[in-house]
Design a protein around this motif. Structure first.
Motif, PDB file in Angstrom:
ATOM      1  N   LEU A 148       0.834  -1.200   0.000  1.00  0.00           N
ATOM      2  CA  LEU A 148       0.000   0.000   0.000  1.00  0.00           C
ATOM      3  C   LEU A 148       0.871   1.254   0.000  1.00  0.00           C
ATOM      4  CD1 LEU A 148      -2.736  -0.932   2.674  1.00  0.00           C
ATOM      5  CD2 LEU A 148      -2.953  -1.003   0.171  1.00  0.00           C
ATOM      6  N   ASP A 149       0.501   2.220  -0.811  1.00  0.00           N
ATOM      7  CA  ASP A 149       1.174   3.518  -0.858  1.00  0.00           C
ATOM      8  C   ASP A 149       0.429   4.443   0.106  1.00  0.00           C
ATOM      9  OD1 ASP A 149       2.157   6.040  -1.399  1.00  0.00           O
ATOM     10  OD2 ASP A 149       2.275   5.719  -3.567  1.00  0.00           O
ATOM     11  N   ALA A 150       0.908   4.516   1.359  1.00  0.00           N
ATOM     12  CA  ALA A 150       0.226   5.302   2.380  1.00  0.00           C
ATOM     13  C   ALA A 150       0.235   6.791   2.044  1.00  0.00           C
ATOM     14  CB  ALA A 150       0.865   5.060   3.744  1.00  0.00           C
ATOM     15  N   ASP A 151       1.286   7.274   1.415  1.00  0.00           N
ATOM     16  CA  ASP A 151       1.348   8.697   1.059  1.00  0.00           C
ATOM     17  C   ASP A 151       0.272   9.051   0.038  1.00  0.00           C
ATOM     18  OD1 ASP A 151       3.490   9.110   2.767  1.00  0.00           O
ATOM     19  OD2 ASP A 151       4.991   8.743   1.216  1.00  0.00           O
ATOM     20  N   ALA A 152       0.070   8.177  -0.947  1.00  0.00           N
ATOM     21  CA  ALA A 152      -0.987   8.419  -1.933  1.00  0.00           C
ATOM     22  C   ALA A 152      -2.358   8.374  -1.272  1.00  0.00           C
ATOM     23  CB  ALA A 152      -0.897   7.380  -3.056  1.00  0.00           C
ATOM     24  N   ALA A 156      -5.074  11.467  -1.214  1.00  0.00           N
ATOM     25  CA  ALA A 156      -6.432  11.251  -1.721  1.00  0.00           C
ATOM     26  C   ALA A 156      -7.481  11.598  -0.669  1.00  0.00           C
ATOM     27  CB  ALA A 156      -6.580   9.800  -2.166  1.00  0.00           C
ATOM     28  N   ALA A 157      -7.171  11.309   0.598  1.00  0.00           N
ATOM     29  CA  ALA A 157      -8.146  11.505   1.673  1.00  0.00           C
ATOM     30  C   ALA A 157      -8.431  12.966   1.973  1.00  0.00           C
ATOM     31  CB  ALA A 157      -7.649  10.803   2.935  1.00  0.00           C
ATOM     32  N   GLN A 158      -7.524  13.873   1.609  1.00  0.00           N
ATOM     33  CA  GLN A 158      -7.697  15.287   1.972  1.00  0.00           C
ATOM     34  C   GLN A 158      -8.917  15.920   1.301  1.00  0.00           C
ATOM     35  OE1 GLN A 158      -5.830  16.045   4.628  1.00  0.00           O
ATOM     36  NE2 GLN A 158      -5.286  13.906   4.165  1.00  0.00           N
ATOM     37  N   VAL A 188      -3.361   9.557   6.897  1.00  0.00           N
ATOM     38  CA  VAL A 188      -2.946   8.180   6.629  1.00  0.00           C
ATOM     39  C   VAL A 188      -1.427   8.142   6.761  1.00  0.00           C
ATOM     40  CG1 VAL A 188      -3.031   6.211   5.068  1.00  0.00           C
ATOM     41  CG2 VAL A 188      -4.872   7.921   5.023  1.00  0.00           C
ATOM     42  N   ARG A 189      -0.949   7.323   7.682  1.00  0.00           N
ATOM     43  CA  ARG A 189       0.483   7.257   7.940  1.00  0.00           C
ATOM     44  C   ARG A 189       0.926   5.799   8.057  1.00  0.00           C
ATOM     45  NH1 ARG A 189       0.223  11.711   6.403  1.00  0.00           N
ATOM     46  NH2 ARG A 189       0.573  13.661   7.554  1.00  0.00           N
ATOM     47  N   ARG A 190       2.144   5.534   7.597  1.00  0.00           N
ATOM     48  CA  ARG A 190       2.731   4.199   7.750  1.00  0.00           C
ATOM     49  C   ARG A 190       3.703   4.201   8.925  1.00  0.00           C
ATOM     50  NH1 ARG A 190       3.661  -0.537   5.192  1.00  0.00           N
ATOM     51  NH2 ARG A 190       2.523   0.066   3.292  1.00  0.00           N
ATOM     52  N   HIS A 191       3.601   3.167   9.748  1.00  0.00           N
ATOM     53  CA  HIS A 191       4.524   2.938  10.855  1.00  0.00           C
ATOM     54  C   HIS A 191       4.998   1.493  10.731  1.00  0.00           C
ATOM     55  CE1 HIS A 191       3.077   6.706  12.617  1.00  0.00           C
ATOM     56  NE2 HIS A 191       1.854   6.266  12.350  1.00  0.00           N
TER      57      HIS A 191
END
Length: 312
Positions: A148-152, A156-158, A188-191
């Motif tokens: 998953l591309d969390a940055d994309a 998109a969510a904004q 949306v953030r990846r950890h």
């Protein structure tokens, strides 16, 4: 607020009480009491009744759907009998199933209402993004084995931030009078292997968060472009939208109230995200009609922003 403190066992609490509750929703039909299935509300009221030796009815800050978890569900009830802080917390916990627990209890004024005084609600959706299926976390995350591309997903969510008609993200059986809601923020953030969707708003429609996450996963997989959420929002048609994400990844992590009520501040859950270190009430709330109204500063209300939430 310290994570550890002694509970008072000398002074009885009377009148209206607010209580913080945490639960694993896996075994329940949801928060709301039902005659034909186990509910968190029913389990809590049963335990409160044993401590008070009289029937007790609780009112919650928001309903959660079947299988959804909560780390800061705030409820209130009118105590039918005086009991100390220690008796309410330890006594109720001793009578609860192991998947529900009381975290704290406070005396509040008679005009406090867990639902109608809430300024905002906040959810976190956890996706375990790795090749192998989850084991220890399986009841608290949704598994996605595709990268998953969390940055994309975040970009998109904004498109959803602000006050909008969320018809494309409401369940077919949603009973809300209006599809309009005010989303304060969505991140949306990846950890590491965890992809976290963190969202706060004045209230949420039935399955709204899970439907948003379902669409975001399509963006994260590369199946849809970053304008996908904006396109769905504009359609205002759930039948043209995306799948509903599973309930097990959704956590109700905060109910926000004016500081004048004196409710405890707590680390935001779930504990899988304790490393983030954020506590309730840290972020500023937007200047929007419902927040101002519930703080006693009425503004003009538009598009149903004052309508209450359903199950998210």
């Amino acid at each position: 607020m310290s994570l550890f403190r002694l509970l008072d066992d000398r002074h009885p609490l009377r009148g209206r009480l607010a209580m913080g509750v945490e639960y694993d929703g896996s075994a329940y039909c949801g928060w709301q009491r039902l005659k034909h299935a186990a509910s968190v509300q029913g389990e809590l009221e049963r335990a409160l009744c044993r401590v008070a030796s009289q029937p007790v009815t609780v009112h919650a800050s928001g309903r959660t759907d079947s299988g959804v978890h909560a780390t800061r569900q705030v409820v209130h009830f009118d105590a039918p009998a005086p009991r100390s802080e220690k008796a309410w917390v330890f006594g109720v916990n001793a009578n609860l199933a192991r998947d529900v627990a009381v975290r704290w209890v406070r005396e509040v004024p008679d005009d406090f209402h867990a639902r109608f005084k809430a300024l905002a609600r906040r959810y976190r959706y956890l996706i375990l993004n790795q090749m192998s299926r989850p084991v220890l976390e399986r009841a608290n995350v949704t598994w996605c084995r595709d990268p998953l591309d969390a940055d994309a997903m975040h970009r998109a969510a904004q498109a959803l931030v602000g006050e909008h008609d969320f018809s494309s993200f409401r369940a077919a059986g949603c009973q809300s009078k209006t599809p309009w809601r005010h989303l304060h923020f969505i991140e949306v953030r990846r950890h590491g292997p965890l992809v976290v969707v963190d969202v706060q708003g004045n209230a949420f429609l039935h399955h709204m968060v899970r439907n948003i996450v379902g669409a975001l996963v399509s963006v994260g997989r590369g199946e849809q472009g970053e304008g996908y959420l904006a396109e769905l929002l504009a359609l205002k048609d759930r039948t043209l939208s995306d799948v509903t994400a599973p309930a097990c990844g959704l956590h109700f992590v905060d109910s926000l109230y004016d500081g004048a009520w004196g409710l405890p501040q707590e680390p935001l859950g779930p504990n899988l995200l304790a490393f983030l270190g954020e506590w309730t009430g840290e972020r500023e709330l937007p200047d929007c009609p419902m927040v101002e109204f519930r703080r006693g500063r009425p503004l003009a209300v538009g598009n149903g922003a004052m309508d209450e939430e359903d199950d998210a």
